[in-house]
Motif scaffolding. Structure first.
Motif, PDB file in Angstrom:
ATOM      1  N   ASP A 294      10.732-134.158  -9.135  1.00  0.00           N
ATOM      2  CA  ASP A 294      11.648-133.843  -8.036  1.00  0.00           C
ATOM      3  C   ASP A 294      13.090-133.790  -8.484  1.00  0.00           C
ATOM      4  OD1 ASP A 294       9.585-136.012  -6.124  1.00  0.00           O
ATOM      5  OD2 ASP A 294       9.514-133.836  -6.194  1.00  0.00           O
TER       6      ASP A 294
ATOM      7  N   ASN B  96       7.513-120.607   5.929  1.00  0.00           N
ATOM      8  CA  ASN B  96       8.056-121.692   6.739  1.00  0.00           C
ATOM      9  C   ASN B  96       7.552-121.572   8.172  1.00  0.00           C
ATOM     10  OD1 ASN B  96      10.334-120.839   4.632  1.00  0.00           O
ATOM     11  ND2 ASN B  96      10.490-123.031   4.972  1.00  0.00           N
TER      12      ASN B  96
ATOM     13  N   TYR C  62       5.270-125.467   2.536  1.00  0.00           N
ATOM     14  CA  TYR C  62       6.554-126.108   2.798  1.00  0.00           C
ATOM     15  C   TYR C  62       6.422-127.388   3.623  1.00  0.00           C
ATOM     16  CZ  TYR C  62       8.741-121.916   0.962  1.00  0.00           C
ATOM     17  OH  TYR C  62       9.128-120.884   0.136  1.00  0.00           O
TER      18      TYR C  62
ATOM     19  N   SER D 141      11.089-131.641   0.953  1.00  0.00           N
ATOM     20  CA  SER D 141      12.448-132.043   1.301  1.00  0.00           C
ATOM     21  C   SER D 141      13.363-130.825   1.396  1.00  0.00           C
ATOM     22  CB  SER D 141      12.984-133.020   0.242  1.00  0.00           C
ATOM     23  OG  SER D 141      14.319-133.375   0.515  1.00  0.00           O
ATOM     24  N   GLY D 142      14.122-130.763   2.494  1.00  0.00           N
ATOM     25  CA  GLY D 142      15.086-129.690   2.691  1.00  0.00           C
ATOM     26  C   GLY D 142      14.500-128.409   3.228  1.00  0.00           C
ATOM     27  N   GLN D 143      13.198-128.399   3.539  1.00  0.00           N
ATOM     28  CA  GLN D 143      12.547-127.192   4.059  1.00  0.00           C
ATOM     29  C   GLN D 143      11.970-127.462   5.447  1.00  0.00           C
ATOM     30  OE1 GLN D 143      12.337-124.151   2.869  1.00  0.00           O
ATOM     31  NE2 GLN D 143      13.159-124.449   0.810  1.00  0.00           N
ATOM     32  N   ASN D 144      12.138-126.492   6.344  1.00  0.00           N
ATOM     33  CA  ASN D 144      11.510-126.566   7.651  1.00  0.00           C
ATOM     34  C   ASN D 144      10.120-125.955   7.575  1.00  0.00           C
ATOM     35  OD1 ASN D 144      13.793-127.677   9.006  1.00  0.00           O
ATOM     36  ND2 ASN D 144      14.733-125.646   9.020  1.00  0.00           N
TER      37      ASN D 144
END
Length: 471
Positions: free
Chosen positions: A136, A315, A344, A348-351
């Motif tokens: 990561d 997404n 997704y 982290s950081g993705q809808n």
């Protein structure tokens, strides 16, 4: 030579790819510096594959050397095996250098492809500060700006070459591709259609085998791929391999666990099992690079969209379904096979939304599709080591959807959704909304006409009964 020029090379048996449309090419030029940096990171990940893999191997060797003499004696064959692992890693790296020998995606500023075997790509030692567990983190390695996660994607690409372009991957292709191909052959029968006029799109084409197989049948087939890892590797197989089984890979050499035999980890796979250069497809064949949602916006373009392990890469999966519906011609079909992994989800950081299959049926029908058939529990594997003690398998979904043709649809054929259609927000264009209103008006008029005919028939029957009564 830029990307657009490269796709128009007259000597290629089929278009060199990636191919971009004019709009996407302009967007690429506008962000060329950023795009080149990204492509460079992908190529660096391929080039640092060997040093990174050797770091993992070195951990085992170092620990082995720290054991007692008695333990080392019992592990003498294991030590020899680790030496063999190192040889396989080196051979994989040699194939990677061949894959990168023509930088189709990122030529040097002087216009000639750079030489990946030049001194700056030669490594005697693994790059510093790379750990096998750095999944990561984005860590710059020397001057190459290599991300460990991207190196792991390079490892996965070797497995996908085995899946798509070797005899060892035949079973997985049988599970995943054959149902799609059989369905298309049944719907667009060679006896009923001029196949070269049937336009098929394969989003998420990966290394291009499904697209190639459909084009070999005679269909006009276009693949779409977003990943540069896939584009670089597929370009090598499709355009640069000049005979069958020319190259040898060791795709499972990174798997240190769940091995029954030492030979399982270092099993060799030859590719390509078929040479596209020597066996060009009968139908039109090309690969388009870019984001599916950005590249494909022209309505009523394709007779068929075939998706395999693709729709869960969004997404918002509804965006994919809307786009597929839009680009299909009326009467066209969408054939899908795959799981609902939703790439997704929990990133982290993705809808992300993760609709169930039950929800997807509602979405598809609400957007306008007619679900012709669907099946669950299709057993499919994806880039699995056939000799591993651990086997992962999906119970995949398979469905065929049709975009209705308003001029051919019979009243009442379209299935009702499980929930009211207005629960699904649609993003139709003004033209599509007008078509929908006109269709609804025609259906209402037809229903009123049928009701009048039914009432007239009832009245006629009543009159006949009255006349039949004895006086």
């Amino acid at each position: 030579m830029n990307i657009e020029e490269r796709t128009r090379q007259p000597n290629a048996m089929f278009p060199m790819h990636p191919k971009m449309d004019e709009q996407l090419a302009q967007a690429f030029s506008a962000n060329e510096d950023e795009e080149e940096k990204h492509i460079q990171k992908v190529q660096n990940a391929f080039l640092y594959y060997g040093p990174y893999a050797c770091q993992r191997l070195k951990r085992s060797m170092d620990y082995l050397n720290s054991l007692s003499g008695e333990d080392q004696h019992m592990l003498s064959k294991y030590r020899a095996h680790l030496t063999c692992v190192r040889t396989c890693i080196d051979r994989n790296q040699a194939v990677i250098r061949e894959i990168l020998r023509e930088r189709v995606l990122y030529p040097d500023p002087d216009g000639s492809p750079s030489n990946p075997t030049s001194d700056r790509w030669e490594f005697d030692e693994p790059p510093p500060h790379v750990r096998h567990g750095d999944m990561d983190q984005s860590i710059a390695l020397d001057d190459a700006d290599v991300e460990p996660l991207k190196i792991l994607k390079a490892q996965s690409t070797l497995k996908l070459i085995a899946r798509d372009w070797s005899t060892d991957g035949a079973l997985e292709r049988e599970q995943s591709y054959k149902p799609i191909i059989d369905c298309i052959l049944e719907y667009f029968k060679p006896s009923d259609y001029e196949l070269k006029e049937i336009k098929i799109l394969v989003p998420g084409a990966g290394l291009g085998r499904l697209t190639y197989e459909l084009a070999c049948l005679g269909y006009s087939c276009e693949g779409n791929e977003f990943s540069y890892f896939m584009l670089i590797a597929s370009n090598f197989v499709l355009n640069l391999c000049d005979y069958e089984n020319k190259y040898v890979l060791y795709p499972w050499v990174h798997q240190y666990v769940n091995n029954l035999r030492r030979e399982d980890q270092v099993a060799a796979v030859r590719f390509p099992d078929i040479c596209p250069l020597k066996n060009p497809p009968k139908g039109h064949f090309e690969i388009a690079a870019g984001d599916f949602l950005e590249v494909y916006k022209t309505p009523h373009t394709y007779n068929c969209v075939a998706t395999c392990f693709f729709i869960d890469c969004a997404n918002n999966v509804i965006d994919f379904i809307r786009t597929i519906y839009k680009i299909l011609v009326p009467g066209g079909i969408w054939v899908n096979l795959g799981p609902l992994l939703y790439h997704y989800s929990d990133v982290s950081g993705q809808n992300s939304i993760e609709p169930t299959f039950e929800d997807l049926c509602i979405i598809m029908e609400s957007i306008g599709f007619v679900i012709e058939s669907s099946r669950t529990g299709i057993r499919t594997k994806y880039a699995q080591n056939p000799s591993s003690m651990k086997q992962s398998e999906y119970q995949s979904l398979f469905w065929v959807c049709r975009k209705p043709d308003p001029f051919e649809e019979q009243r009442g054929k379209r299935k009702a959704s499980r929930e009211p259609h207005d629960l699904i927000v649609r993003a139709d264009t003004d033209e599509e909304e007008e078509e929908e209103r006109e269709r609804a008006k025609q259906e209402q008029e037809q229903e009123e006409e049928e009701q009048k005919l039914a009432e007239a028939e009832i009245n006629n029957e009543t009159e006949m009964q009255d006349l039949a009564q004895p006086t």
